[in-house]
Design an enzyme around this catalytic site. Structure first.
Site, PDB file in Angstrom:
ATOM      1  N   GLU A  41     -97.188  -5.176  65.955  1.00  0.00           N
ATOM      2  CA  GLU A  41     -95.976  -5.759  66.530  1.00  0.00           C
ATOM      3  C   GLU A  41     -96.237  -6.317  67.924  1.00  0.00           C
ATOM      4  O   GLU A  41     -97.028  -5.776  68.686  1.00  0.00           O
ATOM      5  CB  GLU A  41     -94.873  -4.705  66.589  1.00  0.00           C
ATOM      6  CG  GLU A  41     -94.380  -4.351  65.199  1.00  0.00           C
ATOM      7  CD  GLU A  41     -93.395  -3.184  65.183  1.00  0.00           C
ATOM      8  OE1 GLU A  41     -92.557  -3.161  64.273  1.00  0.00           O
ATOM      9  OE2 GLU A  41     -93.469  -2.311  66.070  1.00  0.00           O
ATOM     10  N   CYS A  51     -95.604  -9.110  75.283  1.00  0.00           N
ATOM     11  CA  CYS A  51     -96.207  -7.778  75.258  1.00  0.00           C
ATOM     12  C   CYS A  51     -97.031  -7.654  73.971  1.00  0.00           C
ATOM     13  O   CYS A  51     -96.484  -7.688  72.871  1.00  0.00           O
ATOM     14  CB  CYS A  51     -95.076  -6.749  75.302  1.00  0.00           C
ATOM     15  SG  CYS A  51     -95.647  -5.050  75.186  1.00  0.00           S
ATOM     16  N   CYS A  98    -102.060   4.635  68.042  1.00  0.00           N
ATOM     17  CA  CYS A  98    -102.713   5.032  69.292  1.00  0.00           C
ATOM     18  C   CYS A  98    -103.173   6.475  69.157  1.00  0.00           C
ATOM     19  O   CYS A  98    -102.494   7.287  68.543  1.00  0.00           O
ATOM     20  CB  CYS A  98    -101.755   4.899  70.470  1.00  0.00           C
ATOM     21  SG  CYS A  98    -102.504   5.330  72.058  1.00  0.00           S
ATOM     22  N   CYS A 140     -90.282  -0.092  75.223  1.00  0.00           N
ATOM     23  CA  CYS A 140     -91.484   0.692  75.464  1.00  0.00           C
ATOM     24  C   CYS A 140     -91.539   1.921  74.576  1.00  0.00           C
ATOM     25  O   CYS A 140     -90.588   2.677  74.493  1.00  0.00           O
ATOM     26  CB  CYS A 140     -91.491   1.207  76.908  1.00  0.00           C
ATOM     27  SG  CYS A 140     -91.556  -0.065  78.121  1.00  0.00           S
TER      28      CYS A 140
HETATM   29  N1  SAH Z   1    -101.329   2.873  76.031  1.00  0.00           N
HETATM   30  C1  SAH Z   1    -101.088   2.150  77.215  1.00  0.00           C
HETATM   31  C2  SAH Z   1    -100.440   0.843  76.924  1.00  0.00           C
HETATM   32  C3  SAH Z   1     -99.149   0.971  76.142  1.00  0.00           C
HETATM   33  S1  SAH Z   1     -97.906   0.813  77.262  1.00  0.00           S
HETATM   34  C4  SAH Z   1    -100.274   2.977  78.182  1.00  0.00           C
HETATM   35  O1  SAH Z   1     -99.746   3.993  77.779  1.00  0.00           O
HETATM   36  O2  SAH Z   1    -100.215   2.611  79.342  1.00  0.00           O
HETATM   37  C5  SAH Z   1     -96.614   1.684  76.617  1.00  0.00           C
HETATM   38  C6  SAH Z   1     -95.706   1.994  77.780  1.00  0.00           C
HETATM   39  O3  SAH Z   1     -94.494   2.474  77.244  1.00  0.00           O
HETATM   40  C7  SAH Z   1     -96.296   3.068  78.681  1.00  0.00           C
HETATM   41  O4  SAH Z   1     -96.109   2.727  80.033  1.00  0.00           O
HETATM   42  C8  SAH Z   1     -95.464   4.271  78.353  1.00  0.00           C
HETATM   43  O5  SAH Z   1     -95.402   5.132  79.448  1.00  0.00           O
HETATM   44  C9  SAH Z   1     -94.132   3.642  77.941  1.00  0.00           C
HETATM   45  N2  SAH Z   1     -93.348   4.455  77.035  1.00  0.00           N
HETATM   46  C10 SAH Z   1     -93.744   5.071  75.932  1.00  0.00           C
HETATM   47  N3  SAH Z   1     -92.721   5.737  75.357  1.00  0.00           N
HETATM   48  C11 SAH Z   1     -91.635   5.509  76.117  1.00  0.00           C
HETATM   49  C12 SAH Z   1     -90.280   5.908  76.060  1.00  0.00           C
HETATM   50  N4  SAH Z   1     -89.832   6.658  75.062  1.00  0.00           N
HETATM   51  N5  SAH Z   1     -89.438   5.488  77.022  1.00  0.00           N
HETATM   52  C13 SAH Z   1     -89.883   4.683  78.030  1.00  0.00           C
HETATM   53  N6  SAH Z   1     -91.139   4.274  78.138  1.00  0.00           N
HETATM   54  C14 SAH Z   1     -92.010   4.680  77.202  1.00  0.00           C
HETATM   55 FE1  SF4 Z   2    -100.683   5.576  73.455  1.00  0.00          FE
HETATM   56 FE2  SF4 Z   2     -98.051   5.623  73.804  1.00  0.00          FE
HETATM   57 FE3  SF4 Z   2     -99.598   7.196  75.286  1.00  0.00          FE
HETATM   58 FE4  SF4 Z   2     -99.658   4.541  75.670  1.00  0.00          FE
HETATM   59  S1  SF4 Z   2     -97.913   5.894  76.017  1.00  0.00           S
HETATM   60  S2  SF4 Z   2    -101.404   5.939  75.535  1.00  0.00           S
HETATM   61  S3  SF4 Z   2     -99.305   3.803  73.584  1.00  0.00           S
HETATM   62  S4  SF4 Z   2     -99.350   7.334  73.061  1.00  0.00           S
END
Ligand code: SAH
Ligand code: SF4
Length: 346
Positions: A98, A112, A119, A337
């Protein structure tokens, strides 16, 4: 990547400009052919050699024997009430990925993109993490997300913040960045592209050595005890180690590292957390993105109340830390996110 030993055709979208040049010189072709072919592929979106009308017919036929040009067509496009668009692409092995286009208030669009199917990092707050890692995306699969969406909308900025941990797929991600940056490719400046990591320390250093990109770090906690719980990667690379890696990361003048901080009720949203956060960021050129937790049925965690969010932000702002509050975009289509891939799970 070069031609595989079993003489399978090479997908040219897996090749960086340098690798493409090598591939073509292996066919006895001059350097400028790389420029021509890159332009056809990335600037004009051509996927058939027959359409590359400024190449000799014999050359086109030779390319046809040895190479392919893959492309993505969205299987579905969901549009949120806030204008966010979520594209689902089916991969050749039946898996899917996605990509989310987020219209900004400035009128610009941020794309994005995903770097893995699922992951491996298992962050407790993230639905993508719950899904586990299925596989890395190839360079072509990373680049094709951009190619496909560009046919639909203009893209001003790119963030590697979709599914996956980009630094867990470093080689393909760096190759893809080279294609995004190439003047004959997409010609995005490195300032237009941001890579977000959960904090893989050795790979952060490697990234800094290999290529320029804006770095974002998903911090999300100010003590190792809490970060261990939220992000298991912290057990391998605890906060002090992570912050040292951030200090070492090469930055251009006026460039900063973005720290993403999901605010979770009763977990990391106190004034004591805000105070520790200021300390952690001491001596780092930083800005903070505050993201109120997006609640979802895969987690018991909750978003803080408005007052707590404001108080946290104010504490940082009062200490001259740039702290921007992010609103969850595309919540109604599970495009926000940490929500990608959610539907298959629920
Ligand atoms: N794996 C990398 C890139 C993915 S970014 C990383 O984690 O940085 C995904 C982003 O979404 C991250 O900044 C994470 O902190 C945020 N995220 C994941 N689950 C979320 C949630 N339930 N609410 C808000 N942000 C979330
Ligand atoms: Fe993986 Fe989600 Fe953690 Fe980013 S925030 S490292 S996408 S599990």
């Amino acid at each position: 990547m070069s031609e595989s030993s079993d003489n399978q055709p090479v997908d040219l979208k897996n090749l960086t400009p340098d690798a493409l040049m090598q591939f073509l010189s292996g066919m006895g072709k001059e350097k400028f052919r790389t420029v021509q072919i890159m332009r056809w592929i990335y600037q004009r979106g051509v996927t058939a050699f027959a359409d590359m009308t400024d190449l000799a017919k014999s050359f086109r036929e030779a390319l046809n024997q040895r190479a392919t040009i893959s492309s993505f067509t969205p299987e579905t496009v969901e549009v949120s009430s806030d204008g966010t668009r979520k594209y689902l692409f089916r991969l050749h092995d039946g898996r899917s990925v996605e990509t989310v286009l987020i219209p900004m208030e400035s009128g610009r669009n941020t794309l994005c993109i995903s770097t893995q199917v699922g992951c491996a990092m298992q962050c407790s707050f993230c639905l993508t993490g719950k899904y586990g890692l299925e596989r890395d995306l190839t360079t072509a699969e990373i680049v094709n997300q951009v190619c496909a969406v560009r046919k639909d909308r203009s893209i001003d900025n790119i963030v590697l913040m979709g599914m996956g941990e980009p630094l867990h797929n470093l080689d393909n991600v760096v190759n893809a960045l080279q294609i995004l940056y190439a003047a004959t490719g997409f010609d995005y400046g490195p300032r237009k592209v941001t890579l977000s990591t959960s904090g893989l320390v050795p790979e952060m250093a490697e990234l800094g050595r290999r290529i320029k990109v804006n770095l974002a770090v998903s911090l999300n906690a100010t003590t190792d005890a809490v970060r261990d719980e939220l992000m298991p990667i912290n057990k391998r690379y605890p906060l002090q180690t992570l912050m040292e890696a951030c200090r070492q990361f090469p930055l251009a003048s006026r460039q900063r590292i973005t720290f993403e901080y999901i605010l979770i009720r009763g977990v990391n949203d106190s004034q004591a957390d805000a105070k520790r956060l200021v300390k952690l960021l001491h001596g780092i050129k930083a800005k903070v993105n505050l993201i109120p937790f997006n609640e979802h049925s895969g987690s018991e965690l909750q978003t803080p109340d408005e007052q707590t969010i404001r108080a946290f932000q104010t504490y940082l702002l009062d200490r001259q830390i740039v702290a921007i509050r992010r609103v969850g975009k595309g919540l109604d289509i599970s495009a926000a996110c940490g929500q990608l891939k959610a539907k298959q799970l629920l």
